[in-house]
Design a protein around this motif. Sequence first.
Motif, mmCIF file in Angstrom:
data_model
loop_
_atom_site.group_PDB
_atom_site.id
_atom_site.type_symbol
_atom_site.label_atom_id
_atom_site.label_comp_id
_atom_site.label_asym_id
_atom_site.label_seq_id
_atom_site.Cartn_x
_atom_site.Cartn_y
_atom_site.Cartn_z
ATOM 1 N N UNK A 52 -81.161 -8.363 -105.504
ATOM 2 C CA UNK A 52 -80.320 -7.193 -105.764
ATOM 3 C C UNK A 52 -78.907 -6.863 -105.485
ATOM 4 N N UNK A 53 -78.162 -6.556 -106.646
ATOM 5 C CA UNK A 53 -76.840 -6.367 -106.583
ATOM 6 C C UNK A 53 -76.437 -4.972 -106.141
ATOM 7 N N UNK A 54 -76.220 -4.678 -104.982
ATOM 8 C CA UNK A 54 -75.657 -3.153 -104.698
ATOM 9 C C UNK A 54 -74.404 -2.658 -105.245
ATOM 10 N N UNK A 55 -73.680 -3.642 -105.752
ATOM 11 C CA UNK A 55 -72.300 -3.260 -106.252
ATOM 12 C C UNK A 55 -72.277 -2.887 -107.721
ATOM 13 N N UNK A 56 -73.546 -2.716 -108.100
ATOM 14 C CA UNK A 56 -73.834 -2.235 -109.540
ATOM 15 C C UNK A 56 -74.580 -0.830 -109.451
ATOM 16 N N UNK A 57 -74.142 0.089 -109.618
ATOM 17 C CA UNK A 57 -74.639 1.546 -109.592
ATOM 18 C C UNK A 57 -76.087 1.808 -109.851
ATOM 19 N N UNK A 58 -76.513 1.231 -110.922
ATOM 20 C CA UNK A 58 -77.999 1.345 -111.476
ATOM 21 C C UNK A 58 -78.847 0.627 -110.554
ATOM 22 N N UNK A 59 -78.334 -0.699 -110.084
ATOM 23 C CA UNK A 59 -79.465 -1.430 -109.171
ATOM 24 C C UNK A 59 -79.496 -0.887 -107.775
ATOM 25 N N UNK A 60 -78.385 -0.080 -107.401
ATOM 26 C CA UNK A 60 -78.719 0.328 -106.182
ATOM 27 C C UNK A 60 -79.492 1.817 -106.249
ATOM 28 N N UNK A 61 -79.379 2.485 -107.415
ATOM 29 C CA UNK A 61 -80.108 3.728 -107.762
ATOM 30 C C UNK A 61 -81.673 3.126 -107.583
ATOM 31 N N UNK A 92 -79.605 11.753 -103.852
ATOM 32 C CA UNK A 92 -78.727 12.779 -104.564
ATOM 33 C C UNK A 92 -77.286 12.990 -104.397
ATOM 34 N N UNK A 93 -77.267 12.454 -102.985
ATOM 35 C CA UNK A 93 -75.859 12.486 -102.307
ATOM 36 C C UNK A 93 -74.999 11.124 -103.181
ATOM 37 N N UNK A 94 -75.627 10.139 -103.293
ATOM 38 C CA UNK A 94 -74.980 9.084 -103.884
ATOM 39 C C UNK A 94 -74.775 9.154 -105.467
ATOM 40 N N UNK A 95 -75.894 10.266 -105.978
ATOM 41 C CA UNK A 95 -75.469 10.440 -107.265
ATOM 42 C C UNK A 95 -74.384 11.186 -107.530
ATOM 43 N N UNK A 96 -74.043 12.130 -106.680
ATOM 44 C CA UNK A 96 -72.846 12.780 -106.615
ATOM 45 C C UNK A 96 -71.773 12.186 -106.323
ATOM 46 N N UNK A 97 -71.753 11.198 -105.626
ATOM 47 C CA UNK A 97 -70.595 10.112 -105.390
ATOM 48 C C UNK A 97 -70.116 9.582 -106.535
ATOM 49 N N UNK A 98 -71.222 9.118 -107.347
ATOM 50 C CA UNK A 98 -71.065 8.422 -108.575
ATOM 51 C C UNK A 98 -70.341 9.380 -109.661
ATOM 52 N N UNK A 132 -73.418 2.194 -98.247
ATOM 53 C CA UNK A 132 -74.155 1.112 -97.976
ATOM 54 C C UNK A 132 -75.025 0.955 -96.831
ATOM 55 N N UNK A 133 -74.608 1.666 -95.693
ATOM 56 C CA UNK A 133 -75.463 1.995 -94.697
ATOM 57 C C UNK A 133 -76.439 3.131 -94.607
ATOM 58 N N UNK A 134 -76.345 3.656 -95.671
ATOM 59 C CA UNK A 134 -77.425 4.735 -96.005
ATOM 60 C C UNK A 134 -78.298 4.255 -97.258
ATOM 61 N N UNK A 135 -78.002 3.151 -97.608
ATOM 62 C CA UNK A 135 -78.971 2.810 -98.606
ATOM 63 C C UNK A 135 -79.447 1.162 -98.476
ATOM 64 N N UNK A 136 -78.823 0.283 -98.252
ATOM 65 C CA UNK A 136 -79.304 -0.960 -98.243
ATOM 66 C C UNK A 136 -80.014 -1.195 -96.946
ATOM 67 N N UNK A 137 -79.386 -0.647 -95.845
ATOM 68 C CA UNK A 137 -80.079 -0.863 -94.481
ATOM 69 C C UNK A 137 -81.155 0.079 -94.378
ATOM 70 N N UNK A 138 -81.240 1.250 -94.864
ATOM 71 C CA UNK A 138 -82.657 1.986 -94.645
ATOM 72 C C UNK A 138 -83.708 1.149 -95.630
ATOM 73 N N UNK A 139 -83.339 0.609 -96.841
ATOM 74 C CA UNK A 139 -84.163 -0.071 -97.577
ATOM 75 C C UNK A 139 -84.894 -1.306 -96.849
ATOM 76 N N UNK A 140 -83.680 -2.234 -96.200
ATOM 77 C CA UNK A 140 -84.250 -3.156 -95.531
ATOM 78 C C UNK A 140 -85.004 -3.067 -94.400
ATOM 79 N N UNK A 141 -84.933 -1.852 -93.592
ATOM 80 C CA UNK A 141 -85.612 -1.476 -92.659
ATOM 81 C C UNK A 141 -87.059 -0.852 -93.040
ATOM 82 N N UNK A 142 -86.921 -0.452 -94.331
ATOM 83 C CA UNK A 142 -88.484 -0.092 -94.840
ATOM 84 C C UNK A 142 -89.125 -1.135 -95.211
ATOM 85 N N UNK A 143 -88.702 -2.372 -95.695
ATOM 86 C CA UNK A 143 -89.081 -3.645 -95.921
ATOM 87 C C UNK A 143 -89.724 -4.240 -94.612
ATOM 88 N N UNK A 144 -88.850 -4.334 -93.562
ATOM 89 C CA UNK A 144 -89.278 -4.668 -92.381
ATOM 90 C C UNK A 144 -90.360 -3.895 -91.701
#
Length: 244
Positions: A52-61, A92-98, A132-144
Motif C-alpha cells: 500500500x502506498x500511503x503517499x497517495x491519498x486514495x490508497x490511504x483512504x 473524516x478528519x483526513x478528508x478535511x485535510x485533503x 501517518x500515526x493516525x492511519x497506517x499505525x492504527x491499521x497495522x495494529x488492527x492487522x496485528x
Amino acid sequence: MAFLTCWACVLVGCLSASLKRASDFSDLYPPLWKESPGQLSDYPVENGTYIINPWVFSEKMGVYKILLNKTATYFAKFAPGNEQNLLWGLPLQHGWQYTSGRLAYPSQRTDCGYESDHLCVSVDSWWADLNYFLSVIPFLAAVDSGVLGISSDQIRFLPPPKDQTRFCYDVSGCHSSFSEIMNKWIDFYQYMKLPTSNFDDLLKYLWDAHTISLKTSVKSFEDRTPFCWVALLAKCINLQVHFL
Ligand SMILES: *[C@@H]1O[C@H](CO)[C@@H](O)[C@H](O)[C@H]1NC(C)=O
Ligand SMILES: *[C@@H]1O[C@H](CO)[C@@H](O)[C@H](O)[C@H]1NC(C)=O
C-alpha cells in the motif's frame, strides 16, 4: 505542553464534530470514499504481501475504508449501518485535510498535492506526517489484532521519497520503532472485540491511542511547524457551531 494540550482539544473538537456529522448524515462520506479501494485485494500483491502506498491519498483512504468495514461488526450492537463506529472520525478528519490543501507540499515548490498531482500526499506536510500515526499505525495494529483476518507479515506500506527513518512500514517495524503507540491501538481493538465492550470504555481506549499517537508525532515532527494551526482552530469552531 500547553501547545500540545491545545492541539489535543482542537482535535477532540474536530473528532466529535466529525462523529456527530457522520451520525447525523449517514450519507456524508469523506472525499474519494467511493473511488478508494474497499478491500485488500484491490492493492497490488508481492510475494503474498499487500503493498500500500500511503503517499497517495486514495490508497490511504482505502486503508480507512477497509478498517471501517472490518470493524463494523463490533459496532453493530450500538447502531445500524456502522453509524456509531468510533473510527469514522479519522477518515473524516483526513478528508478535511485533503480538501483544505493541507497534505500538499507546503510552499508549492513541487506539484505534490496540487492540481496536476492532487492525490500526492507530501512527506513535507506536517499534517500528512501526523496523520501517518493516525492511519497506517492504527491499521497495522488492527492487522496485528486479527481484525483483518490476515497474518501480520502480509501488509507493507511504501516509504516516502525521503525521511524514511521517521516512519514504520509493517507490523514488526512499527512494534520496534513505535511500540507504545502500537500497544495502545492493540488494546483498543482487543477491547472492541470483547462481546461485553461498552461504548464509553471504547471511547476511552480510543482516546488513549489517539493521544499517544498525537503526542509522539507532534514531538517527532517539531521541526516541521504547521503553517497555520489557527486556521484549524477557526475551522473547528465553525464546524462545532454548525453541527452542534
Ligand atoms: C520474493 O521472495 C523471493 C524468495 O524469498 C525473493 O527472492 C524475492 O526477492 C522476493 N521478491 C520481492 C519483490 O520481494
Ligand atoms: C464490507 O465490504 C464487503 C466487500 O466489499 C461488503 O460486501 C460488505 O457489505 C461491507 N460491510 C460493511 C458493513 O460495510
